[in-house]
Scaffold this motif. Structure first.
Motif, PDB file in Angstrom:
ATOM      1  N   GLY A  49       0.842  -1.194   0.000  1.00 42.76           N
ATOM      2  CA  GLY A  49       0.000   0.000   0.000  1.00 42.76           C
ATOM      3  C   GLY A  49       0.873   1.238   0.000  1.00 42.76           C
ATOM      4  N   CYS A  50       0.878   1.956  -1.106  1.00 46.97           N
ATOM      5  CA  CYS A  50       1.823   3.071  -1.282  1.00 46.97           C
ATOM      6  C   CYS A  50       1.140   4.432  -1.218  1.00 46.97           C
ATOM      7  CB  CYS A  50       2.587   2.909  -2.598  1.00 46.97           C
ATOM      8  SG  CYS A  50       3.650   1.457  -2.603  1.00 46.97           S
ATOM      9  N   GLY A  51       0.145   4.551  -0.382  1.00 49.95           N
ATOM     10  CA  GLY A  51      -0.485   5.839  -0.135  1.00 49.95           C
ATOM     11  C   GLY A  51       0.194   6.560   1.010  1.00 49.95           C
ATOM     12  N   ASN A  52      -0.473   7.557   1.570  1.00 49.20           N
ATOM     13  CA  ASN A  52       0.102   8.339   2.660  1.00 49.20           C
ATOM     14  C   ASN A  52       0.394   7.478   3.873  1.00 49.20           C
ATOM     15  OD1 ASN A  52       0.955  10.833   3.854  1.00 49.20           O
ATOM     16  ND2 ASN A  52      -0.963  10.870   5.009  1.00 49.20           N
ATOM     17  N   GLN A  53      -0.514   6.549   4.202  1.00 49.32           N
ATOM     18  CA  GLN A  53      -0.286   5.682   5.356  1.00 49.32           C
ATOM     19  C   GLN A  53       0.929   4.799   5.143  1.00 49.32           C
ATOM     20  OE1 GLN A  53      -0.175   4.660   8.838  1.00 49.32           O
ATOM     21  NE2 GLN A  53      -2.137   5.673   8.451  1.00 49.32           N
ATOM     22  N   GLY A  54       1.163   4.358   3.911  1.00 48.44           N
ATOM     23  CA  GLY A  54       2.351   3.567   3.629  1.00 48.44           C
ATOM     24  C   GLY A  54       3.626   4.334   3.909  1.00 48.44           C
ATOM     25  N   ARG A  55       3.643   5.610   3.553  1.00 43.08           N
ATOM     26  CA  ARG A  55       4.824   6.440   3.820  1.00 43.08           C
ATOM     27  C   ARG A  55       5.046   6.589   5.320  1.00 43.08           C
ATOM     28  NH1 ARG A  55       2.785   8.833  -0.925  1.00 43.08           N
ATOM     29  NH2 ARG A  55       1.360  10.216   0.206  1.00 43.08           N
TER      30      ARG A  55
END
Length: 242
Positions: A49-55
């Motif tokens: 999952g490469c969205g904001n939570q992934g970062r």
């Protein structure tokens, strides 16, 4: 929105945007779980999952563990590519987008899932001994990221709140499938932090943190933000009068 009140007087202390606070405290919870449940020598992570939570999750894991490399996977390939470029530059580690998630998992010490998936994509057969998994995405009964077999009692399953995970977390699906029981959950994370139960006890055990999110974490985080804002004179002050 988060509203913070004085516990003694009931006075409103602050109104805050909840999105940023909730996102950051979710990452912080994973970092705390990794401190107690990941192997001390964990150097490779897979972020799903490469969205904001992934970062946020990758930043948190990097603070908790001596990461040297991360694999990143997303059903949208361009999201993974962008993630890899920005996070490699920010963290100074190798960040590689992958299409073959099972191959990445078989090389990883840590896996974090933070997706809106409704069908599990982390299969038991691809999880190697000693891995720490933080399942972050399942926050309602329709979401699922982990193979229910992973939550069987043979693995060390830790919940943020057992009753909540049994209703909306990945644990919920394992209970429905008859693979897990509530009694088979090893501990809540708070029990481990307080020393009531040990965290990881062997290099080979698979440890799983079912993270559904706690309102109390929002309160604690909001209180820290409020205290820092007051100390630094930040924020907008509103006088409601008497």
């Amino acid at each position: 929105m988060i509203l913070l009140f004085d516990a003694d007087t009931g006075q409103v202390l602050a109104a805050m945007d909840s999105m940023e606070i909730t996102t950051l405290r979710t990452g912080a919870a994973t970092a705390v779980a990794a401190k107690y449940l990941a192997r001390r020598d964990s150097r490779i992570a897979s972020i799903c999952g490469c969205g904001n939570q992934g970062r946020v999750q990758l930043r948190a894991i990097k603070l908790a563990c001596p990461l040297e490399k991360a694999f990143v996977w997303d059903i949208q390939k361009d999201a993974g590519d962008r993630f890899a470029v920005t996070m490699a530059a920010e963290l100074g580690i190798a960040v590689t987008p992958v299409d073959d998630l099972p191959a990445a998992l078989r090389q990883s010490d840590i896996c974090v899932t933070c997706t809106p998936a409704k069908k599990f994509f982390i299969h038991e057969k691809d999880v190697r001994p000693g891995m720490f998994i933080a399942a972050v995405g399942a926050d309602n009964e329709d979401k699922q990221e982990l193979d229910p077999a992973l939550l069987a009692p043979k693995n060390k399953v830790v919940a943020d709140v057992v009753a909540q995970c049994a209703t909306i977390g990945d644990l919920h699906h394992a209970l429905t499938a008859g693979i897990a029981t509530v009694a088979g959950v090893y501990a809540e994370l708070g029990e481990i932090i307080c020393g009531k139960k040990p965290g990881r006890t062997s290099a080979e055990e698979i440890t799983i943190f079912d993270s559904t999110g706690m309102a109390l974490q929002d309160v604690a985080s909001a209180a820290m933000v409020y205290e820092k804002a007051v100390k630094e004179g930040k924020g907008m002050r509103i006088d409601f009068g008497r």
